[in-house]
Write a protein that holds these residues in place. Structure first.
Motif, PDB file in Angstrom:
ATOM      1  N   ILE A  87       0.843  -1.203   0.000  1.00  0.00           N
ATOM      2  CA  ILE A  87       0.000   0.000   0.000  1.00  0.00           C
ATOM      3  C   ILE A  87       0.873   1.247   0.000  1.00  0.00           C
ATOM      4  CG2 ILE A  87      -1.660   1.349   1.347  1.00  0.00           C
ATOM      5  CD1 ILE A  87      -3.028  -1.188   2.142  1.00  0.00           C
ATOM      6  N   ALA A  88       1.934   1.257   0.817  1.00  0.00           N
ATOM      7  CA  ALA A  88       2.837   2.417   0.849  1.00  0.00           C
ATOM      8  C   ALA A  88       3.453   2.658  -0.522  1.00  0.00           C
ATOM      9  CB  ALA A  88       3.926   2.186   1.894  1.00  0.00           C
ATOM     10  N   TYR A 145      -2.550   6.457   6.837  1.00  0.00           N
ATOM     11  CA  TYR A 145      -2.987   7.851   6.716  1.00  0.00           C
ATOM     12  C   TYR A 145      -2.170   8.757   7.637  1.00  0.00           C
ATOM     13  CZ  TYR A 145      -5.983  11.985   6.695  1.00  0.00           C
ATOM     14  OH  TYR A 145      -6.453  13.264   6.582  1.00  0.00           O
ATOM     15  N   ASN A 146      -1.772   8.215   8.788  1.00  0.00           N
ATOM     16  CA  ASN A 146      -0.968   8.990   9.747  1.00  0.00           C
ATOM     17  C   ASN A 146       0.383   9.376   9.164  1.00  0.00           C
ATOM     18  OD1 ASN A 146      -2.933   8.756  11.799  1.00  0.00           O
ATOM     19  ND2 ASN A 146      -2.186   6.710  12.317  1.00  0.00           N
ATOM     20  N   LYS A 147       0.904   8.555   8.266  1.00  0.00           N
ATOM     21  CA  LYS A 147       2.203   8.847   7.656  1.00  0.00           C
ATOM     22  C   LYS A 147       2.071   9.763   6.451  1.00  0.00           C
ATOM     23  CE  LYS A 147       6.052   6.625   5.170  1.00  0.00           C
ATOM     24  NZ  LYS A 147       7.116   7.481   5.731  1.00  0.00           N
ATOM     25  N   TYR A 148       1.117   9.462   5.571  1.00  0.00           N
ATOM     26  CA  TYR A 148       1.048  10.156   4.281  1.00  0.00           C
ATOM     27  C   TYR A 148       0.019  11.286   4.229  1.00  0.00           C
ATOM     28  CZ  TYR A 148       3.842   6.238   2.556  1.00  0.00           C
ATOM     29  OH  TYR A 148       4.839   5.323   2.361  1.00  0.00           O
ATOM     30  N   ASN A 149      -0.838  11.347   5.259  1.00  0.00           N
ATOM     31  CA  ASN A 149      -1.934  12.315   5.248  1.00  0.00           C
ATOM     32  C   ASN A 149      -2.814  12.132   4.012  1.00  0.00           C
ATOM     33  OD1 ASN A 149      -3.373  14.351   6.571  1.00  0.00           O
ATOM     34  ND2 ASN A 149      -2.432  15.948   5.314  1.00  0.00           N
ATOM     35  N   GLN A 150      -2.824  10.951   3.504  1.00  0.00           N
ATOM     36  CA  GLN A 150      -3.703  10.573   2.400  1.00  0.00           C
ATOM     37  C   GLN A 150      -3.820   9.064   2.402  1.00  0.00           C
ATOM     38  OE1 GLN A 150      -0.656  11.942  -0.723  1.00  0.00           O
ATOM     39  NE2 GLN A 150      -1.687  10.262  -1.778  1.00  0.00           N
ATOM     40  N   LYS A 151      -4.833   8.556   1.747  1.00  0.00           N
ATOM     41  CA  LYS A 151      -5.011   7.110   1.676  1.00  0.00           C
ATOM     42  C   LYS A 151      -5.675   6.755   0.356  1.00  0.00           C
ATOM     43  CE  LYS A 151      -9.055   7.662   4.682  1.00  0.00           C
ATOM     44  NZ  LYS A 151      -9.649   7.279   5.972  1.00  0.00           N
TER      45      LYS A 151
END
Length: 441
Positions: A87-88, A145-151
């Motif tokens: 996913i990342a 989402y916590n890392k990328y501020n998007q999902k």
């Protein structure tokens, strides 16, 4: 981009429906459909029936615009670790929409997934939950989402069925094999014409089915010592002893039988056999997980340090009279105890005088559990191989056994000379982790 992550082994009409949905989204956005295609080993840790090039052609013929390989993961890591990595990778490469299929409503999937996302644990999702791998994807998507501020935006379509039955890639492969590598009519109706054509070409070339490298795998399992087998990722002590007891291996089913005797299920057996086939070490897996941990892709509750801390906590509670299962539950519920885990400690040995005379400081030592369930070490001097049971306090015995059974925590031993005689110093993890935690302690 519109993304799909898959094995596509082979591409069937259910997969075509996924690509059709992705194509519909892409055409509205003037975007492209990208297939993140597993290469090397499948998501279920097995060799592929059809090779990467053939499956890529199938996906492109079915309407995809581009293929991106995902490799180097599925013979090393469980799905709990590979899904966050995949996913990342997609988010970082610009995938916005993700298409998958499930027989459960999106609302129900989100409900199930939210609990796992909050815990930050993506292993052990109960088998009774429907479409549990889709649930895992949703949970990981929320966590990242916590890392990328998007999902990823998920688009879930119903699983495609013919006559009420879900199409199974495993069943397709089995039927072709049982039909002497010809595609029977009952299977042909499940496949697009392009897949049938590509499969028939690959069968004619002798490229299908893909197989394990049984020569190297069997040689390794037939000749490695217990200590060297224990150094392979996803091998616990019971598996190592079952493998040694079952020698010699000539067929894959014999290897499977030994793992099943050790209590391994089908998925873990495939992973362990694939790791053995590629000679994947514990340190290799440990370093891979650490790499993604450091990038914020693996949650804290699945970190290598957490695995070590849990082993220490369970050994501590067991020494106080708690059962191992109760200690694991207490740890999962947030209890961490007051003591930090040992990342370096010394063990005594049972040595004969001529063996002691062969030792020198700094000699490398490996660890294993012998057929009598004793923790032992193995070392090779200039003139002989020495094996010895270890002498340790009860808590450290439990701790070391849990680490050996952890599947990927590396252990390194080094012979040291002390006033009271020779000892083996045991190091847990890598140098950075050892130094950090020795400083903390």
């Amino acid at each position: 981009m519109i993304g799909i992550s898959a094995d596509f082994d082979p591409v069937h009409k259910g997969h075509v429906k996924l690509i059709d949905k992705a194509r519909e989204l892409a055409d509205k956005k003037n975007d492209e459909v990208v297939i993140y295609l597993n290469k090397g080993y499948s998501a279920n840790h097995a060799p592929f029936f059809a090779n990467y090039e053939a499956r890529s052609k199938m996906a492109l013929e079915a309407g995809a615009d581009r293929i991106v390989p995902i490799e180097g993961l599925h013979h090393r890591l469980t799905l709990a670790y590979t899904v966050p990595i995949r996913i990342a990778m997609m988010i970082e490469e610009g995938v916005i929409d993700y298409v998958d299929a499930a027989d459960v409503s999106t609302a129900r999937i989100k409900k199930y997934a939210s609990n796992f996302a909050k815990k930050g644990i993506f292993s052990g999702i109960p088998r009774k939950l429907p479409n549990r791998n889709v649930i895992r994807w949703f949970a990981v998507n929320e966590f990242l989402y916590n890392k990328y501020n998007q999902k990823l935006k998920f688009h879930i379509i119903p699983e495609y069925k013919i006559s009420g039955d879900k199409i199974s890639g495993r069943m397709i492969r089995r039927e072709i094999l049982e039909n002497n590598m010809e595609i029977p009519e009952s299977i042909g109706i499940l496949l697009p014409d392009s897949t049938i054509q590509i499969l028939e070409e690959e069968i004619k070339k002798g490229n299908v089915p893909g197989e394990r490298n049984l020569k190297d795998l069997s040689k390794r399992l037939n000749t490695y010592s217990r200590a060297n087998l224990n150094n392979i990722a996803h091998m616990n002590a019971d598996a190592v002893n079952a493998i040694v007891a079952g020698r010699s291996y000539k067929r894959e089913d014999q290897i499977w039988a030994s793992f099943r005797m050790a209590g391994y299920g089908p998925v873990l057996t495939r992973l362990a056999v694939s790791a053995a086939e590629e000679d994947v070490t514990r340190r290799e897996v440990f370093n891979l997980i650490k790499k993604y941990e450091n990038n914020g892709i693996i949650p804290q509750d699945m970190s290598v340090e957490q695995v070590i801390e849990r082993a220490w906590y369970v050994s501590s509670k067991s020494s106080e009279g708690n059962s191992s299962s109760d200690a694991h539950k207490m740890f999962r519920n947030g209890d961490r105890g007051s003591d930090k885990a040992l990342y370096s400690f010394d063990a005594g040995m049972h040595l004969r005088s001529f063996e002691a005379e062969s030792l020198k400081s700094g000699l490398e030592t490996l660890f294993y559990v012998d057929k009598n369930e004793r923790l032992c070490c193995e070392m090779r001097t200039e003139d002989r191989k020495i094996k010895s049971p270890l002498k340790l306090p009860a808590q450290q015995v439990t701790y070391l056994r849990l680490l050996i059974d952890s599947h990927f925590i590396p252990l390194r031993g080094e012979i040291i000379e002390k006033e009271e005689g020779w000892r083996v110093r045991i190091f847990v993890g890598d140098e950075g982790l050892i130094n950090d935690n020795m400083t903390k302690n």
